[in-house]
Motif scaffolding. Structure first.
Motif, mmCIF file in Angstrom:
data_model
loop_
_atom_site.group_PDB
_atom_site.id
_atom_site.type_symbol
_atom_site.label_atom_id
_atom_site.label_comp_id
_atom_site.label_asym_id
_atom_site.label_seq_id
_atom_site.Cartn_x
_atom_site.Cartn_y
_atom_site.Cartn_z
ATOM 1 N N TYR A 39 41.439 39.864 35.640
ATOM 2 C CA TYR A 39 40.791 41.169 35.689
ATOM 3 C C TYR A 39 39.308 40.994 35.365
ATOM 4 N N ARG A 55 45.230 39.298 33.186
ATOM 5 C CA ARG A 55 45.632 40.705 33.224
ATOM 6 C C ARG A 55 46.464 41.112 32.013
ATOM 7 N N ALA A 65 40.877 48.434 31.840
ATOM 8 C CA ALA A 65 41.434 47.891 33.077
ATOM 9 C C ALA A 65 41.502 48.995 34.127
#
Length: 234
Positions: A39, A55, A65
């Motif tokens: 991410y 992630r 996120a």
């Protein structure tokens, strides 16, 4: 300890990504559900990437996120129906719970629209000729603290009107089955049960607002509307 600092010698996003990645590996089972999916970590959406992070680790560091979520619906006469998926019982997160049709995190290096098209193919077997018609309809945001996890999520929402004869087919093994149900039925499931994955509840509630199923005469209208963007939507 109040905060974690990165060494000043880590001067590039690649250096910082590598260093953080090494820490995540050393933490081992403390962070479950490692997906080897990075991410981007930024000050806000669309800003330069400071580094990229696994992630599954994002909520353990309080990193905001982003994701893309899509309601797939069908119109029959004057009624609307939603395609609802049941998550695989072997998924690492929320196994066996209900989802709307398509959703996914927003990894590094892909646009929201391309990501929703990709997820449409993987999760529901929707061909690109149809999924390119997915319409961006806004975003929701929320914050949630659970144990050592501090989730700060922004979900970009999409609607896709599907042909009446289309039947989704999962391609990546993450969905057990799909069912087409009337929109008011989906609303009742959300109201009376905890069968839906929590953030999918929010995306469907947003759909209910935009399609007129929740209106100003409903009790708690403004409070519920405001709660859909209770997080840092930046």
């Amino acid at each position: 300890m109040e905060h974690v600092c990165l060494h000043s010698l880590l001067r590039t996003p690649e250096d910082r990504t590598h260093a953080i990645g090494s820490v995540i590996k050393r933490l081992g089972e403390i962070i479950p559900g490692i997906r080897n999916e990075l991410y981007p970590v930024t000050s806000s959406f669309g800003m330069p990437v400071y580094f990229s992070l696994e992630r599954a680790a994002a909520p353990y560091f309080g990193i905001k996120a982003y994701g893309v979520h899509m309601n797939g619906y069908v119109e029959k006469g004057d009624q609307k129906f939603l395609w609802i998926g049941k998550r695989s019982d072997v998924k690492q997160t929320y196994p066996g719970m209900l989802d709307h049709l398509v959703a996914g995190g927003l990894p590094y290096g892909i646009s929201c629209k391309e990501n929703i098209i990709k997820e449409c193919g993987e999760e529901a077997g929707i061909p690109r000729s149809i999924s390119t018609n997915a319409t961006s309809v806004g975003a929701i945001s929320y914050m949630d603290i659970e144990g050592f996890r501090y989730k700060r999520d922004v979900l970009f929402c999409y609607d896709l009107k599907l042909p009446a004869n289309f039947v989704p087919n999962n391609e990546d093994g993450e969905v057990d089955s799909f069912r087409l149900i009337p929109v008011p039925h989906a609303a009742n499931i959300i109201r009376r049960t905890e069968f839906f994955k929590p953030n999918c509840n929010l995306v469907i509630i947003d759909f209910l607002f935009r399609h007129g199923y929740i209106h100003p005469d409903c009790r708690g209208y403004l409070d519920l509307l405001q709660s859909l963007r209770s997080g840092d939507c930046s």
